[in-house]
Design a protein around this motif. Structure first.
Motif, PDB file in Angstrom:
ATOM      1  N   LEU A 197       0.821  -1.215   0.000  1.00  0.00           N
ATOM      2  CA  LEU A 197       0.000   0.000   0.000  1.00  0.00           C
ATOM      3  C   LEU A 197       0.853   1.262   0.000  1.00  0.00           C
ATOM      4  O   LEU A 197       0.392   2.322  -0.423  1.00  0.00           O
ATOM      5  N   GLN A 198       2.086   1.161   0.475  1.00  0.00           N
ATOM      6  CA  GLN A 198       2.985   2.315   0.445  1.00  0.00           C
ATOM      7  C   GLN A 198       3.535   2.558  -0.965  1.00  0.00           C
ATOM      8  O   GLN A 198       4.114   3.616  -1.229  1.00  0.00           O
ATOM      9  N   LYS A 199       3.346   1.587  -1.858  1.00  0.00           N
ATOM     10  CA  LYS A 199       3.856   1.714  -3.222  1.00  0.00           C
ATOM     11  C   LYS A 199       2.769   2.104  -4.215  1.00  0.00           C
ATOM     12  O   LYS A 199       2.983   2.022  -5.429  1.00  0.00           O
ATOM     13  N   VAL A 200       1.602   2.518  -3.714  1.00  0.00           N
ATOM     14  CA  VAL A 200       0.482   2.852  -4.597  1.00  0.00           C
ATOM     15  C   VAL A 200       0.857   3.917  -5.635  1.00  0.00           C
ATOM     16  O   VAL A 200       0.522   3.767  -6.817  1.00  0.00           O
ATOM     17  N   PRO A 201       1.537   5.018  -5.279  1.00  0.00           N
ATOM     18  CA  PRO A 201       1.887   6.010  -6.310  1.00  0.00           C
ATOM     19  C   PRO A 201       2.728   5.419  -7.446  1.00  0.00           C
ATOM     20  O   PRO A 201       2.492   5.722  -8.622  1.00  0.00           O
ATOM     21  N   GLN A 202       3.700   4.578  -7.110  1.00  0.00           N
ATOM     22  CA  GLN A 202       4.534   3.973  -8.147  1.00  0.00           C
ATOM     23  C   GLN A 202       3.738   2.990  -9.000  1.00  0.00           C
ATOM     24  O   GLN A 202       3.889   2.947 -10.233  1.00  0.00           O
ATOM     25  N   LEU A 203       2.863   2.205  -8.352  1.00  0.00           N
ATOM     26  CA  LEU A 203       2.049   1.246  -9.099  1.00  0.00           C
ATOM     27  C   LEU A 203       1.066   1.965 -10.011  1.00  0.00           C
ATOM     28  O   LEU A 203       0.841   1.542 -11.159  1.00  0.00           O
ATOM     29  N   THR A 204       0.498   3.051  -9.520  1.00  0.00           N
ATOM     30  CA  THR A 204      -0.426   3.848 -10.331  1.00  0.00           C
ATOM     31  C   THR A 204       0.275   4.410 -11.563  1.00  0.00           C
ATOM     32  O   THR A 204      -0.284   4.414 -12.670  1.00  0.00           O
ATOM     33  N   GLU A 205       1.483   4.864 -11.376  1.00  0.00           N
ATOM     34  CA  GLU A 205       2.247   5.414 -12.503  1.00  0.00           C
ATOM     35  C   GLU A 205       2.510   4.345 -13.558  1.00  0.00           C
ATOM     36  O   GLU A 205       2.396   4.606 -14.770  1.00  0.00           O
ATOM     37  N   GLN A 206       2.832   3.135 -13.124  1.00  0.00           N
ATOM     38  CA  GLN A 206       3.068   2.042 -14.076  1.00  0.00           C
ATOM     39  C   GLN A 206       1.808   1.730 -14.878  1.00  0.00           C
ATOM     40  O   GLN A 206       1.868   1.533 -16.101  1.00  0.00           O
ATOM     41  N   VAL A 207       0.673   1.692 -14.186  1.00  0.00           N
ATOM     42  CA  VAL A 207      -0.587   1.378 -14.860  1.00  0.00           C
ATOM     43  C   VAL A 207      -0.971   2.486 -15.832  1.00  0.00           C
ATOM     44  O   VAL A 207      -1.422   2.220 -16.962  1.00  0.00           O
ATOM     45  N   GLN A 208      -0.787   3.738 -15.431  1.00  0.00           N
ATOM     46  CA  GLN A 208      -1.127   4.861 -16.304  1.00  0.00           C
ATOM     47  C   GLN A 208      -0.291   4.851 -17.579  1.00  0.00           C
ATOM     48  O   GLN A 208      -0.783   5.200 -18.660  1.00  0.00           O
ATOM     49  N   LYS A 209       0.949   4.429 -17.485  1.00  0.00           N
ATOM     50  CA  LYS A 209       1.792   4.341 -18.679  1.00  0.00           C
ATOM     51  C   LYS A 209       1.245   3.302 -19.653  1.00  0.00           C
ATOM     52  O   LYS A 209       1.244   3.519 -20.874  1.00  0.00           O
ATOM     53  N   ILE A 210       0.778   2.179 -19.118  1.00  0.00           N
ATOM     54  CA  ILE A 210       0.208   1.144 -19.989  1.00  0.00           C
ATOM     55  C   ILE A 210      -1.063   1.653 -20.662  1.00  0.00           C
ATOM     56  O   ILE A 210      -1.295   1.416 -21.857  1.00  0.00           O
ATOM     57  N   ILE A 211      -1.885   2.379 -19.903  1.00  0.00           N
ATOM     58  CA  ILE A 211      -3.129   2.923 -20.474  1.00  0.00           C
ATOM     59  C   ILE A 211      -2.822   3.902 -21.595  1.00  0.00           C
ATOM     60  O   ILE A 211      -3.429   3.857 -22.678  1.00  0.00           O
ATOM     61  N   GLN A 212      -1.869   4.780 -21.355  1.00  0.00           N
ATOM     62  CA  GLN A 212      -1.566   5.818 -22.343  1.00  0.00           C
ATOM     63  C   GLN A 212      -0.802   5.276 -23.541  1.00  0.00           C
ATOM     64  O   GLN A 212      -1.028   5.718 -24.674  1.00  0.00           O
ATOM     65  N   ASN A 213       0.084   4.316 -23.303  1.00  0.00           N
ATOM     66  CA  ASN A 213       0.933   3.830 -24.392  1.00  0.00           C
ATOM     67  C   ASN A 213       0.319   2.687 -25.184  1.00  0.00           C
ATOM     68  O   ASN A 213       0.654   2.502 -26.365  1.00  0.00           O
ATOM     69  N   GLU A 214      -0.566   1.918 -24.559  1.00  0.00           N
ATOM     70  CA  GLU A 214      -1.107   0.739 -25.232  1.00  0.00           C
ATOM     71  C   GLU A 214      -2.628   0.782 -25.373  1.00  0.00           C
ATOM     72  O   GLU A 214      -3.149   0.612 -26.477  1.00  0.00           O
ATOM     73  N   VAL A 215      -3.313   0.998 -24.263  1.00  0.00           N
ATOM     74  CA  VAL A 215      -4.781   0.933 -24.290  1.00  0.00           C
ATOM     75  C   VAL A 215      -5.363   1.996 -25.204  1.00  0.00           C
ATOM     76  O   VAL A 215      -6.274   1.712 -26.007  1.00  0.00           O
ATOM     77  N   GLN A 216      -4.861   3.212 -25.117  1.00  0.00           N
ATOM     78  CA  GLN A 216      -5.390   4.284 -25.962  1.00  0.00           C
ATOM     79  C   GLN A 216      -5.227   3.962 -27.444  1.00  0.00           C
ATOM     80  O   GLN A 216      -6.152   4.139 -28.245  1.00  0.00           O
ATOM     81  N   GLU A 217      -4.073   3.447 -27.817  1.00  0.00           N
ATOM     82  CA  GLU A 217      -3.820   3.109 -29.225  1.00  0.00           C
ATOM     83  C   GLU A 217      -4.721   1.970 -29.697  1.00  0.00           C
ATOM     84  O   GLU A 217      -5.263   2.010 -30.809  1.00  0.00           O
TER      85      GLU A 217
END
Length: 257
Positions: free
Chosen positions: A53-73
């Motif tokens: 739970l202390q790593k939520v910001p880092q995990l969120t950043e990883q997921v957002q990169k996948i959304i922007q780089n792959e899911v959007q396309e």
């Protein structure tokens, strides 16, 4: 006559081949989209580990990169492959993937702010729309609700794992959130379909979380709320706290003297 029938059925064959090719193209895109969704789910599983739970910001950043780089396309490819007027015709091919994506962004929102991600917000986070008139991929309301049910399933698991990580406040937050979520679903007049059957799992998830909260409460592990009277009461001096209580025999002896 025979020639006209032949021409007609040759046209039918051409339509069938075009439809088959289109479905194959959609299937390929959805397969890649599903792989991206699974990858994000794998990243978010880290919150269940000690210190996760202390790593939520880092995990969120990883997921957002996948959304922007792959899911959007990939969503853009689906829009280019399927005309907006025919989205519902092929919806069955990607609905389960959309439900998994909704779960992912809703889980991130809860971990970050302990609030419910609304339908329009979930669509925007995934570069979708809730407006059928827009020339974008449409997020179906039922897919959104299915995603929230998956969120409920995951939160009940998180409540248990939070206790094993000595985070006794998280189950209380989850219980409050799931109670509100379950109340919201009760307002819906659901028919006897997959959504109605899955809704029953929210009740079981909530009961499981409430049992966790009860367990940590009777053990004194949950922080008890402080009443206003107690907050404003005058502090007790150290001498008074350290003073030993006077026994009844001592009181009687003092009265006789």
């Amino acid at each position: 006559m025979e020639e006209s029938i032949t021409i007609t059925f040759e046209a039918f064959q051409k339509d069938l081949e075009d439809e088959h090719e289109k479905r194959d193209a959609i299937r390929t895109i959805v397969k890649e989209l599903d792989q991206a969704a699974r990858q994000m789910s794998t990243v978010l599983q880290m919150v269940h580990k000690p210190g996760g739970l202390q790593k939520v910001p880092q995990l969120t950043e990883q997921v957002q990169k996948i959304i922007q780089n792959e899911v959007q396309e990939l969503h853009s490819k689906l829009v280019a492959t399927v005309p907006s007027a025919e989205f519902y015709r092929y919806h069955d091919q990607w609905k389960f993937t959309m439900q998994r994506l909704v779960f992912t962004v809703s889980f991130i929102e809860f971990l970050s702010s302990q609030r419910l991600l609304l339908w329009q917000e979930a669509a925007a986070a995934l570069f979708l729309t809730t407006d059928r008139s827009e020339d974008k991929l449409y997020l179906d309301l039922e897919d959104y609700l299915h995603g929230l049910i998956s969120l409920s399933n995951e939160l009940s698991r998180l409540a248990v794992n939070s206790v094993t990580s000595a985070d006794y406040a998280k189950p209380l937050q989850i219980a409050s959130f799931m109670g509100d979520l379950e109340s919201g679903f009760r307002l819906l007049n659901l028919k006897n379909d997959s959504l109605r059957k899955r809704f029953d799992s929210i009740k079981y998830d909530l009961k499981k979380v409430e049992e966790v909260v009860y367990d940590i409460s009777i053990r004194g592990l949950a922080a008890a709320p402080v009443s206003p009277d107690r907050e404003t009461a005058a502090p007790v001096s150290p001498d008074r706290e350290a003073a030993a209580p006077v026994s009844p025999d001592r009181k009687a002896a003092d009265a006789d003297s």
